[in-house]
Motif scaffolding. Structure first.
Motif, PDB file in Angstrom:
ATOM      1  N   LYS A 116      29.030 -28.536  45.099  1.00  0.00           N
ATOM      2  CA  LYS A 116      28.503 -27.793  46.243  1.00  0.00           C
ATOM      3  C   LYS A 116      28.082 -26.388  45.852  1.00  0.00           C
ATOM      4  N   GLU A 117      28.769 -25.874  44.820  1.00  0.00           N
ATOM      5  CA  GLU A 117      28.459 -24.508  44.383  1.00  0.00           C
ATOM      6  C   GLU A 117      27.232 -24.468  43.464  1.00  0.00           C
ATOM      7  N   GLY A 118      26.688 -25.645  43.143  1.00  0.00           N
ATOM      8  CA  GLY A 118      25.488 -25.678  42.311  1.00  0.00           C
ATOM      9  C   GLY A 118      25.758 -25.858  40.830  1.00  0.00           C
ATOM     10  N   PHE A 119      27.018 -26.097  40.443  1.00  0.00           N
ATOM     11  CA  PHE A 119      27.327 -26.329  39.030  1.00  0.00           C
ATOM     12  C   PHE A 119      27.089 -27.796  38.660  1.00  0.00           C
ATOM     13  N   VAL A 120      26.597 -28.019  37.449  1.00  0.00           N
ATOM     14  CA  VAL A 120      26.318 -29.381  36.981  1.00  0.00           C
ATOM     15  C   VAL A 120      27.443 -29.839  36.069  1.00  0.00           C
ATOM     16  N   ARG A 121      27.974 -31.016  36.357  1.00  0.00           N
ATOM     17  CA  ARG A 121      29.043 -31.581  35.555  1.00  0.00           C
ATOM     18  C   ARG A 121      28.559 -32.871  34.886  1.00  0.00           C
ATOM     19  N   ILE A 122      28.887 -33.003  33.607  1.00  0.00           N
ATOM     20  CA  ILE A 122      28.613 -34.234  32.870  1.00  0.00           C
ATOM     21  C   ILE A 122      29.925 -35.004  32.811  1.00  0.00           C
ATOM     22  N   ASN A 123      29.940 -36.186  33.351  1.00  0.00           N
ATOM     23  CA  ASN A 123      31.184 -36.903  33.625  1.00  0.00           C
ATOM     24  C   ASN A 123      31.500 -37.976  32.584  1.00  0.00           C
ATOM     25  N   PHE A 124      32.804 -38.146  32.318  1.00  0.00           N
ATOM     26  CA  PHE A 124      33.271 -39.125  31.337  1.00  0.00           C
ATOM     27  C   PHE A 124      34.545 -39.797  31.831  1.00  0.00           C
ATOM     28  N   LEU A 125      34.713 -41.042  31.410  1.00  0.00           N
ATOM     29  CA  LEU A 125      35.981 -41.748  31.561  1.00  0.00           C
ATOM     30  C   LEU A 125      36.585 -41.870  30.179  1.00  0.00           C
ATOM     31  N   CYS A 126      37.830 -41.420  30.027  1.00  0.00           N
ATOM     32  CA  CYS A 126      38.500 -41.502  28.728  1.00  0.00           C
ATOM     33  C   CYS A 126      39.069 -42.908  28.547  1.00  0.00           C
ATOM     34  N   GLN A 127      38.651 -43.577  27.484  1.00  0.00           N
ATOM     35  CA  GLN A 127      39.107 -44.942  27.212  1.00  0.00           C
ATOM     36  C   GLN A 127      40.591 -44.981  26.859  1.00  0.00           C
ATOM     37  N   ASP A 128      41.123 -43.893  26.291  1.00  0.00           N
ATOM     38  CA  ASP A 128      42.500 -43.893  25.802  1.00  0.00           C
ATOM     39  C   ASP A 128      43.528 -43.691  26.906  1.00  0.00           C
ATOM     40  N   ASP A 129      43.253 -42.809  27.896  1.00  0.00           N
ATOM     41  CA  ASP A 129      44.247 -42.564  28.954  1.00  0.00           C
ATOM     42  C   ASP A 129      43.755 -42.968  30.343  1.00  0.00           C
ATOM     43  N   ASN A 130      42.514 -43.509  30.417  1.00  0.00           N
ATOM     44  CA  ASN A 130      41.939 -43.991  31.672  1.00  0.00           C
ATOM     45  C   ASN A 130      41.809 -42.896  32.730  1.00  0.00           C
ATOM     46  N   LYS A 131      41.641 -41.649  32.267  1.00  0.00           N
ATOM     47  CA  LYS A 131      41.450 -40.529  33.184  1.00  0.00           C
ATOM     48  C   LYS A 131      39.991 -40.077  33.157  1.00  0.00           C
ATOM     49  N   ASN A 132      39.580 -39.420  34.226  1.00  0.00           N
ATOM     50  CA  ASN A 132      38.217 -38.887  34.320  1.00  0.00           C
ATOM     51  C   ASN A 132      38.198 -37.416  33.918  1.00  0.00           C
ATOM     52  N   TYR A 133      37.187 -37.042  33.141  1.00  0.00           N
ATOM     53  CA  TYR A 133      37.002 -35.660  32.692  1.00  0.00           C
ATOM     54  C   TYR A 133      35.538 -35.282  32.891  1.00  0.00           C
ATOM     55  N   TYR A 134      35.293 -34.000  32.863  1.00  0.00           N
ATOM     56  CA  TYR A 134      33.898 -33.550  32.935  1.00  0.00           C
ATOM     57  C   TYR A 134      33.694 -32.315  32.058  1.00  0.00           C
ATOM     58  N   TYR A 135      32.445 -32.160  31.638  1.00  0.00           N
ATOM     59  CA  TYR A 135      32.017 -30.949  30.942  1.00  0.00           C
ATOM     60  C   TYR A 135      31.052 -30.236  31.873  1.00  0.00           C
ATOM     61  N   GLN A 136      31.328 -28.966  32.148  1.00  0.00           N
ATOM     62  CA  GLN A 136      30.486 -28.207  33.067  1.00  0.00           C
ATOM     63  C   GLN A 136      29.445 -27.419  32.293  1.00  0.00           C
ATOM     64  N   ILE A 137      28.173 -27.670  32.611  1.00  0.00           N
ATOM     65  CA  ILE A 137      27.076 -26.947  31.952  1.00  0.00           C
ATOM     66  C   ILE A 137      27.205 -25.460  32.269  1.00  0.00           C
ATOM     67  N   PRO A 138      27.097 -24.598  31.266  1.00  0.00           N
ATOM     68  CA  PRO A 138      27.321 -23.154  31.487  1.00  0.00           C
ATOM     69  C   PRO A 138      26.451 -22.553  32.572  1.00  0.00           C
ATOM     70  N   ASN A 139      25.154 -22.910  32.597  1.00  0.00           N
ATOM     71  CA  ASN A 139      24.274 -22.362  33.631  1.00  0.00           C
ATOM     72  C   ASN A 139      22.995 -23.196  33.689  1.00  0.00           C
ATOM     73  N   GLY A 140      22.260 -23.054  34.772  1.00  0.00           N
ATOM     74  CA  GLY A 140      20.992 -23.740  34.929  1.00  0.00           C
ATOM     75  C   GLY A 140      21.150 -25.161  35.428  1.00  0.00           C
ATOM     76  N   SER A 141      19.996 -25.834  35.599  1.00  0.00           N
ATOM     77  CA  SER A 141      19.982 -27.203  36.089  1.00  0.00           C
ATOM     78  C   SER A 141      20.177 -28.188  34.940  1.00  0.00           C
ATOM     79  N   PHE A 142      20.468 -29.428  35.303  1.00  0.00           N
ATOM     80  CA  PHE A 142      20.634 -30.462  34.288  1.00  0.00           C
ATOM     81  C   PHE A 142      19.320 -30.663  33.525  1.00  0.00           C
ATOM     82  N   GLU A 143      18.204 -30.651  34.245  1.00  0.00           N
ATOM     83  CA  GLU A 143      16.900 -30.856  33.616  1.00  0.00           C
ATOM     84  C   GLU A 143      16.577 -29.752  32.621  1.00  0.00           C
ATOM     85  N   ASP A 144      16.949 -28.524  32.930  1.00  0.00           N
ATOM     86  CA  ASP A 144      16.697 -27.411  32.003  1.00  0.00           C
ATOM     87  C   ASP A 144      17.576 -27.523  30.758  1.00  0.00           C
TER      88      ASP A 144
END
Length: 433
Positions: A116-144
């Motif tokens: 909602k705040e406009g941050f882009v997250r790249i999402n992953f499921l960890c195969q080893d612990d079955n948990k969800n994680y994300y990497y947040q892009i420092p700034n800008g849109s995903f396309e940029d």
């Protein structure tokens, strides 16, 4: 994003759970026992033998972050910087997770979302612990962001590893550089660099994960049973490096900079087929590699038969295998058929030029000589009783000549040697000044 202390990162690194270990982690010691893992999400349909045309471009597709597909697999391989600045957050709590704790965990790509705040997250499921994680892009849109080379830190693309395992396991390759590595730690990343001859035939014994920049670790074994490896970039997916950074010493971290398929080598070697089985002799002293891999001194006028010539694509050198016609021993010499017309003598850069070093056939003057006289000639020495032809073979033509009324002749050389011939044309005295 928050920062953790170096000490905390280090402790998380060494306390990594054993369950995070994977068959993707292979070492030079015991590499033959490595298990080949096949993951359907990244496994190619065709497992045919690699062709010589362009092995990398035909088998390894580059995926920019914009083109990532859900299900693509990566492994967390943190470097020193990643142990200080964390990459991932827990999707449930939003808190950062130590890269050391996630080391060697497999992450499955699950697309990207925007908060909602406009941050882009790249999402992953960890195969080893079955948990969800994300990497947040420092700034800008995903396309940029996605068209750049930054990608997601710490992640080594396992799709390249899976394809390389299918295509290369058990394959014969040739070495294309002289620097490779051997592991020094079974549970760490320690290694030492070793020297390996160019164009050495090796067999692929294991393929695993290397680093983010060079994801495919290829362990090979030479004919002496020595194992060593190189980590190479194949498709360069998420490697974090620009193409123009693979230059100078970094070229060996490309597949074609370290290895060549046997088929490609044989095709190039056919150009030199006319030299096979040719008798040659050395015009000058040189060094060659013997059957046990040691460099030995070879005297001038040593005679050989050329048994094999293996091209080294990308260089001007070939690997020539020669068999002594005198002793039957086999030697290897790196030579070039390209004359660069370099000024200098045998100690300079021309010593590896085929036409400068070798003469065709077996010198007629050596036939019928005693072993002692042949050795003196090969060493460039003259003895009493030598004929003019034998002196020429040992020393070459004189720089000056002086004749006496008695019919005697002196041959004078610039190195201070004076060879005195009697009237019968044989040496009766040798002086050194």
């Amino acid at each position: 994003m928050k920062r953790i202390t170096v000490f905390a990162a280090f402790m998380a690194f060494i306390l990594m759970p054993a369950s995070a270990q994977s068959t993707y982690i292979v070492k030079t010691r015991g590499a033959k026992k490595a298990v080949v893992v096949k993951n359907k999400a990244t496994q190619p349909e065709d497992s045919a033998t690699p062709e010589a045309r362009d092995f990398v471009s035909e088998n390894f597709k580059f995926y920019s972050l914009c083109d990532w597909e859900e299900g693509m697999k990566f492994m967390v391989i943190p470097e020193k910087y990643d142990l200080i600045v964390n990459t991932f957050c827990d999707a449930t709590t939003g808190k950062e997770v130590s890269s050391g704790r996630l080391r060697h965990h497999i992450m499955i790509y699950k697309g990207h979302t925007e908060t909602k705040e406009g941050f882009v997250r790249i999402n992953f499921l960890c195969q080893d612990d079955n948990k969800n994680y994300y990497y947040q892009i420092p700034n800008g849109s995903f396309e940029d962001y996605c068209y750049g080379k930054l990608g997601v830190p710490t992640l080594a693309y396992l799709g390249d590893v899976d394809i390389a395992r299918t295509k290369l396991m058990g394959m014969k390759l040739y070495t294309k550089t002289t620097k490779y590595r051997v592991d020094t730690e079974m549970d760490g990343d320690g290694f030492e660099e070793i020297s390996v001859p160019l164009n050495e035939e090796v067999t692929v014994r294991a393929v695993g994960v290397g680093s983010r920049s060079y994801p495919v670790k290829i362990i090979v074994e030479d004919k002496k049973g020595r194992e060593f490896y190189q980590c190479v970039a194949m498709s360069k997916t998420n490697c974090g490096m620009r193409d123009d950074e693979f230059i100078m010493d970094n070229t060996k971290f490309l597949f074609k900079g370290s290895f060549e398929l046997v088929d490609a080598n044989i095709a190039a070697s056919s150009v030199y087929s006319k030299y096979i089985n040719r008798n040659v002799y050395t015009k000058y002293p040189t060094k060659m590699e013997n059957a046990v891999g040691n460099m030995v001194n070879i005297m001038r006028l040593s005679t050989f038969r050329i048994e094999k010539i293996e091209a080294q694509n990308g260089t001007r050198y070939v690997k020539m295998t020669l068999k002594s016609t005198n002793t039957g021993e086999t030697f290897v010499k790196q030579v070039t058929f390209v004359n660069e017309d370099v000024a200098g003598d045998i100690d300079g850069s021309r010593e590896d030029y085929y036409g400068f070093l070798f003469g065709d056939g077996i010198p007629e003057g050596l036939k019928g000589l005693s072993e002692a006289k042949r050795r003196l000639i090969q060493e460039g020495r003259v003895a009493i009783g030598f004929t003019r032809r034998e002196v020429r073979m040992a020393k070459g033509d004189p720089d000056k000549q002086a004749s006496a009324n008695t019919g005697r002749t002196d041959w004078i050389y610039n190195d201070g040697t004076i060879v005195k011939f009697a009237k019968n044309g044989k040496v009766f005295k040798v002086e050194y000044h």
